[in-house]
Design a protein around this motif. Structure first.
Motif, PDB file in Angstrom:
ATOM      1  N   SER A 191       0.828  -1.199   0.000  1.00 17.58           N
ATOM      2  CA  SER A 191       0.000   0.000   0.000  1.00 17.58           C
ATOM      3  C   SER A 191       0.867   1.256   0.000  1.00 17.58           C
ATOM      4  CB  SER A 191      -0.940  -0.006   1.201  1.00 17.58           C
ATOM      5  OG  SER A 191      -1.815   1.082   1.132  1.00 17.58           O
ATOM      6  N   TYR A 192       1.923   1.241   0.792  1.00 20.98           N
ATOM      7  CA  TYR A 192       2.857   2.366   0.824  1.00 20.98           C
ATOM      8  C   TYR A 192       3.441   2.631  -0.568  1.00 20.98           C
ATOM      9  CZ  TYR A 192       7.381   4.665   1.351  1.00 20.98           C
ATOM     10  OH  TYR A 192       8.460   5.489   1.191  1.00 20.98           O
ATOM     11  N   GLN A 193       3.897   1.576  -1.221  1.00 22.64           N
ATOM     12  CA  GLN A 193       4.505   1.744  -2.541  1.00 22.64           C
ATOM     13  C   GLN A 193       3.498   2.297  -3.554  1.00 22.64           C
ATOM     14  OE1 GLN A 193       6.029  -2.254  -2.992  1.00 22.64           O
ATOM     15  NE2 GLN A 193       8.073  -1.651  -2.315  1.00 22.64           N
ATOM     16  N   ARG A 194       2.276   1.804  -3.490  1.00 21.11           N
ATOM     17  CA  ARG A 194       1.228   2.278  -4.406  1.00 21.11           C
ATOM     18  C   ARG A 194       0.949   3.766  -4.169  1.00 21.11           C
ATOM     19  NH1 ARG A 194      -3.798   2.790  -3.126  1.00 21.11           N
ATOM     20  NH2 ARG A 194      -3.687   1.325  -1.390  1.00 21.11           N
ATOM     21  N   LEU A 195       0.843   4.157  -2.889  1.00 22.17           N
ATOM     22  CA  LEU A 195       0.527   5.549  -2.564  1.00 22.17           C
ATOM     23  C   LEU A 195       1.690   6.499  -2.858  1.00 22.17           C
ATOM     24  CD1 LEU A 195      -1.438   4.869   0.723  1.00 22.17           C
ATOM     25  CD2 LEU A 195      -2.384   5.734  -1.423  1.00 22.17           C
ATOM     26  N   VAL A 196       2.912   6.036  -2.643  1.00 28.78           N
ATOM     27  CA  VAL A 196       4.075   6.873  -2.941  1.00 28.78           C
ATOM     28  C   VAL A 196       4.128   7.162  -4.437  1.00 28.78           C
ATOM     29  CG1 VAL A 196       6.597   6.780  -3.111  1.00 28.78           C
ATOM     30  CG2 VAL A 196       5.499   6.333  -0.943  1.00 28.78           C
ATOM     31  N   LEU A 197       3.849   6.160  -5.246  1.00 27.43           N
ATOM     32  CA  LEU A 197       3.834   6.391  -6.691  1.00 27.43           C
ATOM     33  C   LEU A 197       2.732   7.364  -7.088  1.00 27.43           C
ATOM     34  CD1 LEU A 197       4.541   2.833  -8.126  1.00 27.43           C
ATOM     35  CD2 LEU A 197       6.046   4.836  -8.177  1.00 27.43           C
ATOM     36  N   LYS A 198       1.618   7.297  -6.396  1.00 32.76           N
ATOM     37  CA  LYS A 198       0.486   8.173  -6.715  1.00 32.76           C
ATOM     38  C   LYS A 198       0.771   9.634  -6.336  1.00 32.76           C
ATOM     39  CE  LYS A 198      -4.449   8.753  -5.788  1.00 32.76           C
ATOM     40  NZ  LYS A 198      -5.625   8.190  -5.128  1.00 32.76           N
ATOM     41  N   TYR A 199       1.405   9.838  -5.179  1.00 32.66           N
ATOM     42  CA  TYR A 199       1.575  11.198  -4.660  1.00 32.66           C
ATOM     43  C   TYR A 199       2.996  11.754  -4.782  1.00 32.66           C
ATOM     44  CZ  TYR A 199      -3.059  10.516  -2.704  1.00 32.66           C
ATOM     45  OH  TYR A 199      -4.403  10.280  -2.553  1.00 32.66           O
ATOM     46  N   HIS A 200       3.906  11.007  -5.356  1.00 30.82           N
ATOM     47  CA  HIS A 200       5.293  11.464  -5.462  1.00 30.82           C
ATOM     48  C   HIS A 200       5.343  12.776  -6.253  1.00 30.82           C
ATOM     49  CE1 HIS A 200       9.537  11.599  -6.459  1.00 30.82           C
ATOM     50  NE2 HIS A 200       9.718  10.741  -5.453  1.00 30.82           N
ATOM     51  N   PRO A 201       6.149  13.726  -5.791  1.00 31.74           N
ATOM     52  CA  PRO A 201       6.227  15.024  -6.477  1.00 31.74           C
ATOM     53  C   PRO A 201       6.564  14.908  -7.964  1.00 31.74           C
ATOM     54  CG  PRO A 201       7.321  15.156  -4.357  1.00 31.74           C
ATOM     55  CD  PRO A 201       6.940  13.712  -4.558  1.00 31.74           C
ATOM     56  N   ASP A 202       7.364  13.907  -8.355  1.00 39.87           N
ATOM     57  CA  ASP A 202       7.703  13.734  -9.770  1.00 39.87           C
ATOM     58  C   ASP A 202       6.536  13.188 -10.586  1.00 39.87           C
ATOM     59  OD1 ASP A 202      10.231  14.642  -9.225  1.00 39.87           O
ATOM     60  OD2 ASP A 202      11.117  12.635  -9.096  1.00 39.87           O
ATOM     61  N   LYS A 203       5.523  12.637  -9.913  1.00 39.74           N
ATOM     62  CA  LYS A 203       4.388  12.041 -10.616  1.00 39.74           C
ATOM     63  C   LYS A 203       3.171  12.962 -10.665  1.00 39.74           C
ATOM     64  CE  LYS A 203       6.440   8.024 -11.031  1.00 39.74           C
ATOM     65  NZ  LYS A 203       6.814   7.449 -12.296  1.00 39.74           N
ATOM     66  N   ILE A 204       3.256  14.082  -9.984  1.00 37.46           N
ATOM     67  CA  ILE A 204       2.124  15.003  -9.930  1.00 37.46           C
ATOM     68  C   ILE A 204       1.937  15.677 -11.286  1.00 37.46           C
ATOM     69  CG2 ILE A 204       1.233  17.101  -8.867  1.00 37.46           C
ATOM     70  CD1 ILE A 204       2.819  16.373  -6.359  1.00 37.46           C
ATOM     71  N   ASP A 205       0.708  15.726 -11.740  1.00 37.17           N
ATOM     72  CA  ASP A 205       0.360  16.381 -13.010  1.00 37.17           C
ATOM     73  C   ASP A 205       0.627  17.881 -12.871  1.00 37.17           C
ATOM     74  OD1 ASP A 205      -0.684  17.300 -15.366  1.00 37.17           O
ATOM     75  OD2 ASP A 205      -2.728  16.574 -15.003  1.00 37.17           O
ATOM     76  N   ARG A 206       1.499  18.391 -13.700  1.00 34.25           N
ATOM     77  CA  ARG A 206       1.885  19.809 -13.620  1.00 34.25           C
ATOM     78  C   ARG A 206       0.747  20.743 -14.055  1.00 34.25           C
ATOM     79  NH1 ARG A 206       5.353  19.312  -9.951  1.00 34.25           N
ATOM     80  NH2 ARG A 206       7.008  17.881 -10.477  1.00 34.25           N
ATOM     81  N   HIS A 207      -0.324  20.175 -14.622  1.00 28.90           N
ATOM     82  CA  HIS A 207      -1.470  20.990 -15.031  1.00 28.90           C
ATOM     83  C   HIS A 207      -2.461  21.178 -13.882  1.00 28.90           C
ATOM     84  CE1 HIS A 207       0.029  20.957 -19.071  1.00 28.90           C
ATOM     85  NE2 HIS A 207      -0.004  19.635 -19.129  1.00 28.90           N
ATOM     86  N   GLN A 208      -2.193  20.518 -12.740  1.00 24.31           N
ATOM     87  CA  GLN A 208      -3.061  20.696 -11.580  1.00 24.31           C
ATOM     88  C   GLN A 208      -2.823  22.083 -10.988  1.00 24.31           C
ATOM     89  OE1 GLN A 208      -2.201  17.601  -8.762  1.00 24.31           O
ATOM     90  NE2 GLN A 208      -3.425  16.064  -9.833  1.00 24.31           N
ATOM     91  N   SER A 209      -3.809  22.521 -10.214  1.00 24.30           N
ATOM     92  CA  SER A 209      -3.665  23.816  -9.538  1.00 24.30           C
ATOM     93  C   SER A 209      -2.541  23.717  -8.498  1.00 24.30           C
ATOM     94  CB  SER A 209      -4.977  24.195  -8.847  1.00 24.30           C
ATOM     95  OG  SER A 209      -5.211  23.341  -7.751  1.00 24.30           O
ATOM     96  N   PRO A 210      -1.949  24.849  -8.140  1.00 22.83           N
ATOM     97  CA  PRO A 210      -0.903  24.841  -7.109  1.00 22.83           C
ATOM     98  C   PRO A 210      -1.413  24.244  -5.778  1.00 22.83           C
ATOM     99  CG  PRO A 210      -0.898  26.941  -8.251  1.00 22.83           C
ATOM    100  CD  PRO A 210      -2.092  26.185  -8.743  1.00 22.83           C
ATOM    101  N   GLU A 211      -2.698  24.464  -5.477  1.00 24.80           N
ATOM    102  CA  GLU A 211      -3.277  23.915  -4.252  1.00 24.80           C
ATOM    103  C   GLU A 211      -3.317  22.389  -4.303  1.00 24.80           C
ATOM    104  OE1 GLU A 211      -4.932  26.274  -6.109  1.00 24.80           O
ATOM    105  OE2 GLU A 211      -4.416  28.015  -4.877  1.00 24.80           O
ATOM    106  N   ASP A 212      -3.734  21.833  -5.458  1.00 24.49           N
ATOM    107  CA  ASP A 212      -3.789  20.381  -5.613  1.00 24.49           C
ATOM    108  C   ASP A 212      -2.385  19.772  -5.576  1.00 24.49           C
ATOM    109  OD1 ASP A 212      -6.542  20.427  -5.757  1.00 24.49           O
ATOM    110  OD2 ASP A 212      -6.615  20.271  -7.949  1.00 24.49           O
ATOM    111  N   GLN A 213      -1.431  20.461  -6.170  1.00 25.54           N
ATOM    112  CA  GLN A 213      -0.042  19.987  -6.140  1.00 25.54           C
ATOM    113  C   GLN A 213       0.490  19.983  -4.702  1.00 25.54           C
ATOM    114  OE1 GLN A 213       2.540  22.006  -8.907  1.00 25.54           O
ATOM    115  NE2 GLN A 213       1.104  21.731 -10.616  1.00 25.54           N
ATOM    116  N   ALA A 214       0.183  21.030  -3.961  1.00 26.43           N
ATOM    117  CA  ALA A 214       0.621  21.109  -2.564  1.00 26.43           C
ATOM    118  C   ALA A 214      -0.050  20.025  -1.725  1.00 26.43           C
ATOM    119  CB  ALA A 214       0.320  22.494  -1.996  1.00 26.43           C
ATOM    120  N   ALA A 215      -1.332  19.769  -1.978  1.00 21.40           N
ATOM    121  CA  ALA A 215      -2.049  18.728  -1.237  1.00 21.40           C
ATOM    122  C   ALA A 215      -1.449  17.354  -1.526  1.00 21.40           C
ATOM    123  CB  ALA A 215      -3.536  18.752  -1.592  1.00 21.40           C
TER     124      ALA A 215
END
Length: 166
Positions: A30-54
């Motif tokens: 579960s940790y590995q799955r969530l880290v891949l989902k929320y890792h800063p390098d995996k965050i969609d750069r088109h998201q709002s700054p608030e969503d990126q920060a979250a």
């Protein structure tokens, strides 16, 4: 303003999206799955700054949860604090039972007791090893039971001795 730790215990199991009785391997997956989902390098750069920060905050929280729950000693300490918080809270208790009243599933090492809503109250065997009373919430409704662990140890020993003598 001094608040005790028991009032501030975060639910690390919910952060990792697992049950409290999850195995080490389940926690790690579960940790590995969530880290891949929320890792800063995996965050969609088109998201709002608030969503990126979250997402970045979630990444940090998941990492901290893993560092605690992935270490057996820290996990045991955390579980003790979490159980202390649960018992110290004022829950309206629907019923008081003992471990002897509960069914035990040897394959999953889980004690369970039927709730009137049709679901079960359940607790992992390792959560009751210290023989402290605890309050368990039903996973479906808002009802709770208090499990009296101290008195149940004697009852269970008597039950096992009777079964062995048969």
């Amino acid at each position: 303003m001094g608040t005790g730790f028991t009032e501030q215990v975060p639910d690390l199991y919910s952060l990792l999206q697992v049950q409290q009785c999850a195995s080490y391997d389940e926690l790690k997956q579960s940790y590995q799955r969530l880290v891949l989902k929320y890792h800063p390098d995996k965050i969609d750069r088109h998201q709002s700054p608030e969503d990126q920060a979250a997402a970045q905050d979630m990444f940090v929280a998941v990492d901290k949860a893993w560092k605690t729950l992935g270490d057996p000693t820290l996990r045991k300490e955390y579980d003790a604090r979490l159980n202390e918080k649960t018992v110290s809270q004022e829950f309206p208790v629907n019923e008081e039972i003992t471990l002897a009243d509960m069914d035990f599933d040897e394959d999953q090492d889980v004690f369970s007791y039927p709730c009137r809503c049709g679901d079960d109250y359940s607790v992992c065997e390792d959560e009751v090893e210290d023989r402290r009373d605890m309050v368990i919430c039903c996973s479906t409704c808002s009802l709770t039971v208090r499990v009296l662990c101290v008195s149940s140890a004697n009852e269970q020993d008597g039950t096992h001795h009777q079964e062995e003598n048969r």
